[in-house]
Structure formats: C-alpha cells, structure tokens
Motif scaffolding. Structure first.
Motif, short mmCIF file in Angstrom:
data_model
loop_
_atom_site.label_atom_id
_atom_site.label_comp_id
_atom_site.label_asym_id
_atom_site.label_seq_id
_atom_site.Cartn_x
_atom_site.Cartn_y
_atom_site.Cartn_z
N THR A 174 3.78 12.42 6.43
CA THR A 174 4.16 11.06 6.05
C THR A 174 5.55 10.74 6.57
N LEU A 175 5.68 9.60 7.25
CA LEU A 175 6.99 9.14 7.67
C LEU A 175 7.55 8.21 6.59
N VAL A 176 8.82 8.37 6.28
CA VAL A 176 9.47 7.56 5.25
C VAL A 176 10.55 6.72 5.91
N TYR A 177 10.31 5.40 5.97
CA TYR A 177 11.32 4.48 6.46
C TYR A 177 12.12 4.00 5.25
N ALA A 178 13.28 4.64 5.03
CA ALA A 178 14.07 4.35 3.83
C ALA A 178 15.13 3.30 4.14
N THR A 236 14.41 1.36 -1.00
CA THR A 236 13.01 1.03 -0.71
C THR A 236 12.52 1.96 0.39
N SER A 237 11.48 2.70 0.10
CA SER A 237 10.91 3.64 1.08
C SER A 237 9.53 3.14 1.49
N PRO A 259 0.79 -1.23 0.00
CA PRO A 259 0.00 0.00 0.00
C PRO A 259 0.82 1.28 0.00
N SER A 260 2.14 1.20 0.28
CA SER A 260 2.85 2.46 0.51
C SER A 260 4.36 2.34 0.29
N ILE A 261 4.77 1.44 -0.62
CA ILE A 261 6.20 1.24 -0.84
C ILE A 261 6.63 1.92 -2.15
N ALA A 262 7.66 2.76 -2.05
CA ALA A 262 8.28 3.33 -3.25
C ALA A 262 9.67 2.72 -3.39
N GLN A 263 9.93 2.15 -4.55
CA GLN A 263 11.20 1.45 -4.72
C GLN A 263 11.89 1.92 -5.99
N VAL A 264 13.16 2.31 -5.85
CA VAL A 264 13.97 2.71 -7.00
C VAL A 264 15.12 1.72 -7.11
#
Lengths: 363, 363, 363
Positions: free
Chosen positions: B269-273, B258-259, B240-245
């Motif tokens: 929004t908290l970003v656990y990178a 992976t955030s 639901p909320s993963i951004a991956q480069v």
C-alpha cells in the motif's frame, strides 16, 4: 502449478498463452563438442534430461532422474559407456536399461528399473534429441543447407531468448519491428517503400516472400551487391522450430540465417543460429567485414531479447495473451496454427497443398 | 495463483484475508511532478498501468500492455501526446485508441486494437486514476482540506506500507497500539487515563471521537497549547481509502493528517500523507520545530511498517486471518465492513443515517 | 499452494511424495540451552511455533501468531513468565490463555482470544513439543540410551538435512550407498563381502541386523577392537522419527548413534544426533582420536546432505517420486509404511508381533 501460472497478476484467470509442448519432434540439445566424457544436464520443454556418450561414443539421452531414489543422473559419472548414479552407483546404458546395482545379488535388469530414454542423432555438429521418449522416430532431424558448399562460409552462434518458442520464432521472422526497434540499423522509420508480400502456407511450413525490396543503401549495399541488381528475400518457418531468413542480392550475394530453436521451458528458448553465406568479396575484405558484422548482429539480438523478456513478463503477469494482429503480421498467426496442430498431433493441412495470399506493406 | 496464496504455510487452506479489490474508486497514482514527458509505470490493485501526458498535458492512464503483442507500453515513449510501443511503434491516445501502425497501409483505428483506458484527474498536485476502466466516473476524487487556507502549513510525504489496504488503514487509525509499540514517544504504557470514545458509522465513513484526552505533557504540550485548553481528537476513515487524524488543542493548534492510500497490490500500500496544520508559534519557532518533528514521525512510521510487514508475512504464511477483537478496536472492523460492501458494489448503509456507539478506553 | 507443488516441472501432475505430517508425536524443537529469556521462533511440520519459558522456567510452545492481529508472537518479549505481543502488548501464558490487554477495561481472558498451545517436555537437555495442539499427550518423548552410563562418552550435534523426514531417515539407515557415495571412507566398492541381513518389523519400529560383517580393517579396526572379535551391527527406525545405528565390536567397543529428527517443513529436516560410546582405549588416546573422527563424520554428513538436496530438488521438479527398490533397500519402504499409518492415525501392525525376513547383501 505450471510455470505459466506462477507469475500471474493477482486475480487474473489463466488464459490463452502461446506455449506449446511438441511431441515427436527433433530438437538440438547441445553442440557435439559440448558432450565429452562427463554427463551433461539439459532441459527440453521443461523436462530435465541428461546426455552422455555411451558405447562407441554414441550419444544417449535419459530423463535426468535415477529410477531408484530419483537423484539426478547428471550428478553421476560415465563409466565404460554407462551412466552411473552418484547415490548408490546404479548404472544405465543409452537405452535406459539398468546394468549394475552394487551390493545386490540378483539380476540388475528389470523393466521397473529402466530410466526413461529418448532417441538421439548426431548430425551437422549437433546432438539432436527426439521429444517423445521410448519410441523409435519415423522422421529425421532437419539438415542445415549448404554447410559444405563450395565458396560458402558458415558461422555458428548459440543465443538464449527469454520468450516462448512461438514468440521467439515470430520475432525472428518479423519484418515490421525491424524498422522501429532496430531503427537506423538496417531499416529506417522514415523513407519507407511500399512492397508486395506473398505468403505461402502448407502442412509443414509458412513462408513469406518480399518482392520489390530495394537494395540496401550505403556501404552495406555496395559490399553485398557491387553491381546492383534485384533483391530476393524469403522468411520461412519450418516445423517444428526452424526460422530461416534467406537473401539473394544481385549476382553474387547469398545469405541464409537458419535458427534451430529448442524450447528449454515454457518461456525460455535456445537459438542455435547457423549463418551460411557467399559474398562477392575478396577473402581479405571478408575477413575485415566479419568482425564488424558480428557485434551489429549481437546488438540486434540483444534488442530483441530485451523485448522478448518484457513481453514474457507482461504475458505471465496478466496470465494470458491478447494479441491484436493486422495483415502485416504475416507469419506469427500461421506459425502458431502449425504448432498447435502438432501439439494435438494433427497435421496442419492436407498433403502438399500450398495456400497463397498477397498483401502490401511499407518497409 | 493469486499472490494471496503463494506464501501459504504448506497444507494451509485458503481462508479469509482482509484484501479487497475496489471498483469505481479514485486513487492517487503519482504526484503531478512525477509525470513528465516520459511514460510512468504504476500498479493499481495488482494491475499494471502506464501513465503519460497526452494532448495539452492532460494525464492518461492505460493498462500497461500493448494490444498488439502485449509488450508493456511503459517501455515505449511519448510522441506528440501519444504513447508509442517500443516493439512495433504502434501509437495510442489517452483514450486508448490506436492512432498509428508503422508499415500498415490500412486504418489504424479499430476496436480490437484499443488499449484499455482509465479515467484520470489532476487535482491538489496529484494524478488520480479511477479503478474501473472504460467508464466515465460519476464521482470525483477526494479533496484535501485546508490546502490553501490562511495561516496553515502543508507538508507532503509518500510512504510505502507492506500491508493490505485494510491493515494499513487500521494501523494508521488505531490508538491502543501507540502506547505500546510507540511507547514513550507520545503515549506511555504507564499512567493511563480513562477516556470516552464516541464511534460514528455511516454510509461512507467511520469516525471515532476521543473525549477527555489530556493535553500532551512537557515541551510538546507547551508548544501546541501554551495557554492550556481542551483537546479535540477525531480519527476518521473516509471511503474508499482515506485515513484522517484531526487534533485541535486549546485555542490555536489545529493539525490534520490525511493519508490517501493506494492499494498497489494485495499486500502493498502506498500512503500519500498530507499534513496540514496551524500552530500558535512564531514563524522562527515553527521553522525550528519541523526538522525535529519529521524524524520522529518517520521513526513512528518505520515501527508501524515493521509490524505491518510481519503481520503480512504471518497472514500469508498461514493463508488466513483469524482476528480476535475487543471493543477498543474501534475502527478496524467497521472499515472492513465498508470496504467489503464497496467491493460487492453494495452501499455500506442507507442514506445519511449515522450509527453512534460509546465506550471507555484507557489511553 | 503447498510447498510440494511450487517447484514442479511445468505440466507435471501432483503425484506421490514421501512427505508425511504426523499427529500425536513428540519432536525436539531446540536444545535446553537455546531457550533463555527471549522467545524463540521454530517451525514444526510447516507450522510456525514460538517457544518461551513461562512460570518457574517451564517451557511453553504456542502457535506463532497473536490471536488479536496475527503478528508473530516471537517478535514480542517475555514478561513475568508471559509472552507479550509486540503490536498491542497482549500477554499470554504457556497454556495460551490471554492474561492482559493494555487499554481494555474488560476481562482479558476469553476463549476466542486464546493462542493455540502445544504440550512440552524438557528432557535429556532438549525441549520436546507434541505435534497436536490443545491436547494432553498420552505418550512421553523418547529417552536417549546410556546418557549417564559409566564409561560412556556422549557427543551431540545438530545438523540440517535438506530432505523429507522419510528420505533423511532412509539415508541415515541405508547401508548400500555407503560403499559408493562414501566409497573409500569406511566401506569400499571393491573387495565386497557377502553378509546376511535379518529385518524385523513391528508396530513401532523396523530393525535390520547385519550378520557376518568383518571387523574394520587397518588402524580403525585395531583401535575399535584390538583383540579382534565379532561385529554386531543393528540399524533401527523407532517411531516417530528416530534413526539408530548400533555397533558392538569385540569385547570393548560399543557405539550408538541416535538421530532424533524433526520435520521442520516438507523438505527440511533437523537432525539432533547423539553419539554415545565406550571404546577400549585409554583416556589420552580417546582424546587424540575424537578430533580426527569428528571431521570425518561431518564430511560424510555433507556428502549425504548434498545427495538429499539434489534428490529433493529432483522430486519437487518432477512433482512426484517414482522409487524402484530392490530387497537390499531393507528399511526405507518399511519406514514409509509406519509413517503413513501414523499419519492416518492407524497403528502399523497389531500388538507386539514381530515380522522377520532374511536376505543376503554384498557389503
């Protein structure tokens, strides 16, 4: 938008909160000595009021808004017993009647130019204001007991509680939290005694009597009741906003803490606390004990104020209260029932009937 | 009043905003090491939660409000694996069941006295919480790739983005702004190359593959791919909320950022990178490069955070979003479509079907 | 939530307030010299605007929100007469047309990508903006009188009034409060004279003429009219937001104070004051008088600003205005009537008809 809504958790619907707005009720707005020759701005149940001394020094209370251009009258000054607005200099008497309009050649008095006025009484060193404007009250303010009684001493304090009137009343009269929140101070979490509680509800009050409470231990116990003896303990809520805790210990000790509360705004309550007591101590010892007792009392109040603040923040954040009670929450639900009935201008019960229940509690 | 409304330009009507509230989704609420023997207050999608370690150290998550008088439980303490409220001392287990009521002679357990509880998992060094309370999840949290893989290094950082979940996801995965906002840092406004982009959409993800991207120039290029070689670049949104480069450059370089994002509130929004990488560098050179790379990454993030803050302020001021997109906004619209579908609990597409489109972009 | 509501007293219903939002009206947004080669953020009637100099230095005004991702354009920069957003680098001309999209291979121009634009004029050293976007105005901005007239001196000042446009206009043109609020400065509460007032109302203005006002006493009187003579005094409101006070004293003195007001937000008004005057004084004496007059004028303004702030706070607290007027409130009600008519886009009266009334006032 009411202040009940503004801090709500996003998406939360407005729900039940213990906030009430009471009509036809007397509240303390200030101590007599606070009201001198300058107007005094106060807020009652969210409504800005201005107090001033009119003819003969009699206190007046008006809605704090000039009828002309709505500037707060409290920013003006008192002149010849009339309150004068700081913008155009319109003047009002304690009844709200407009008495002067600088520059205007007509008659100043007119119904549309009246400021909204509230009945006042000066009594027991306090200025009381009636919460419904424009009416002559059919009741009189509460009288503090034993103020002038022989051998009794009285101490007054004003405290500010960041909670609703109901939450502050319940907290002040709640026994179970004392062992936990104030644990170690005057009750302890361990070594609990099982005691009986009699709860009496009637049209204008709710009272709890605690039976079987042991005499306080240690130095405090020996000071209050050197000869031992029975403890009598009553917690009372008296309409519309009085919380009273009464202790009789042994022969000589009698302590009444009466807190007359003023709902300044939905979540902001002023507590006019009057402590009246007789202790079986020589005067020199009394003088030595008081400076110790006061910081302890203020420390207890600061713990309660912190809890009320976080309770308020939580309720406003969620937009609703969801209280689950047990039978040892002896007074809170009954207090809210009376407040709600008064808000709807329905008496809480018929006549002088007293409804009595009994329960057991560990304390 | 929801927080979407409070900052609106006077007179503006409430309109479309990219805020979503996702049910049935796992989010990171804290790192494992943040949760010790004290309760921890956190907010998820605007709802205050309290985390604590229950029996055997297993994390629990409750709504941060005592069912008794609504004081935040996070102000209490943990005692014998139970969370104890600071007002009256009521105790709760990780399932939300009430286990003790000081002073009360009856049974503490009762359905009306339960605290609302949320499923938790401790995994990959994080505490995950399921966003729908009172249910047993049918899914498990996301697993970070290659955490324990040989020759890979992992760096973790927590960052706070002052934007909605959607705006933060789009910003993290957006290529066109890098040349402009971060111009000079890793792409430049001048000297652009025309490249191909393949966009793949399916039920639980949107992915963009960039084809024909040149190897980074200068020192960075020589460090990442000393022998030259092809660049593979994927940007992915995973529900639901993963951004991956993901970058593969030449033979040896492989970098996955992976955030995992946590929507704290509508616009927060908290970003656990988690950055996991393998580089074709000797260990001593790697140790020299990292201290340089980190400030650059944090500088880029601070530029993005500033933009997100001003974007948020603008949207809230106007009370609505009016986005005009072009085809090079390759992921944002697809991400919002999946989030909206999940909010309405409708799957974004049927089964394993992958929808593929192609376009050209200058980068 | 509009800003009219946010400060309301708990429980108060939304009521009448003197706030208006005027369409089809010219307002000063900045002085010419304030608008250089950087974008300038301004607010008009609650709407955020950005001003910048386009081709040939001509001022442009756009809604301060990029159509792409809604970031404020005022945080970008001006490049070749176009305003460039700081997020993705989109560029706009003064008409709002999108002229460049970095990375995009298609045509940037498109109706959906236009920024909302407002007509502008640069005149008398000010940048004026038309309050209705996307239309070509059929009127032109107000022209300040006698700016270039021989023997006249002009002084400009910008002041910020914490009140609604209407309250600020009324305050600026109100005579009765001067004797009270500014008592002792140029009128006194005692020693009042009875004078005649002629009020003239027409479609685009309200004017009061004061007849029989005595020449100022003391040094001020001797400076302004050394040979004595008649005082002519006009107070004028000119649509949409001009307050003008004109004095002619004796043969030589002529003073016009024109305040062009800009409603920044509901309760926030900018006053562009232009004072133009001819005094029968030698140049050296004029140079000596001005440094004295300016602090006096600023002191008077600070007294008015304080009153406007408390009036605003009171109105917002109560959620409504309840004004009781007398006939010596000569201009305020008429000003509000014209503003309300313009808000509804209905002319305040038909044609050139002038409605005249007379009254007496003590001043």
């Amino acid at each position: 938008m009411s202040s009940r809504e503004e801090a709500r958790t996003p998406g939360a619907a407005a729900g039940h909160v213990s906030v009430v707005h009471l009509p036809n009720a007397w509240f303390i707005l200030c101590a007599s000595r606070e009201l001198g020759d300058k107007p005094l701005a106060r807020t009652l149940q969210g409504t800005p009021l201005v107090l001033f001394r009119g003819e003969g020094g009699k206190p007046g209370a008006l809605m704090d808004r000039c009828p002309h251009r709505n500037v707060p009258l409290s920013l003006g000054r008192v002149k010849e017993g009339q309150l004068q607005c700081g913008y155009h200099g319109w003047r009002f008497d304690t009844g709200g009647q407009c008495r002067a309009i600088p520059g205007f050649l007509g008659e100043p008095e007119a119904r549309t130019r009246c400021a909204t006025s509230y009945a006042t009484r000066e009594q027991d060193g306090f200025v009381w204001v009636y919460s419904t404007p424009g009416v002559e009250p059919t009741t009189e303010p509460f009288r503090f007991p034993l103020l002038d009684a022989r051998d009794y001493t009285t101490v007054r304090r004003v405290l500010r509680a960041p909670g609703s009137l109901h939450a502050t009343l319940e907290n002040t009269l709640d026994v179970p939290h004392t062992a936990y929140l104030h644990g170690g101070l005057f009750r302890t979490e361990e070594k609990r005694n099982e005691i009986d509680v009699v709860v009496r509800r009637s049209a204008d009050r709710v009272e709890a009597e605690y039976i079987g409470e042991p005499r306080p231990s240690g130095v405090v116990g020996r000071l209050l009741a050197p000869g031992g003896g029975v403890v009598q303990h009553f917690d009372r809520f008296l309409m519309p906003s009085i919380a009273q805790v009464e202790y009789r210990i042994g022969e000589g000790s009698h302590i009444i803490v009466t807190s007359a509360m003023t709902p300044v705004a939905d979540w902001d309550t002023l507590v006019y606390a009057v402590v009246t007591f007789r202790l079986p101590l020589p005067r020199w010892l009394l003088r030595a004990v008081l400076p110790v007792a006061m910081p302890v009392a203020l420390h207890i109040f600061s713990q309660d104020a912190r809890i009320l603040r976080t309770q308020t923040e939580s309720i406003r954040r969620f937009g609703t209260e969801t209280y689950a009670s047990t039978e040892i929450d002896v007074l809170g639900p009954g207090i809210l029932r009376l407040l709600r009935a008064a808000e709807r201008e329905k008496p809480g019960a018929v006549g002088d009937a007293v409804h009595e229940t009994r329960l057991k509690m560990r304390t």
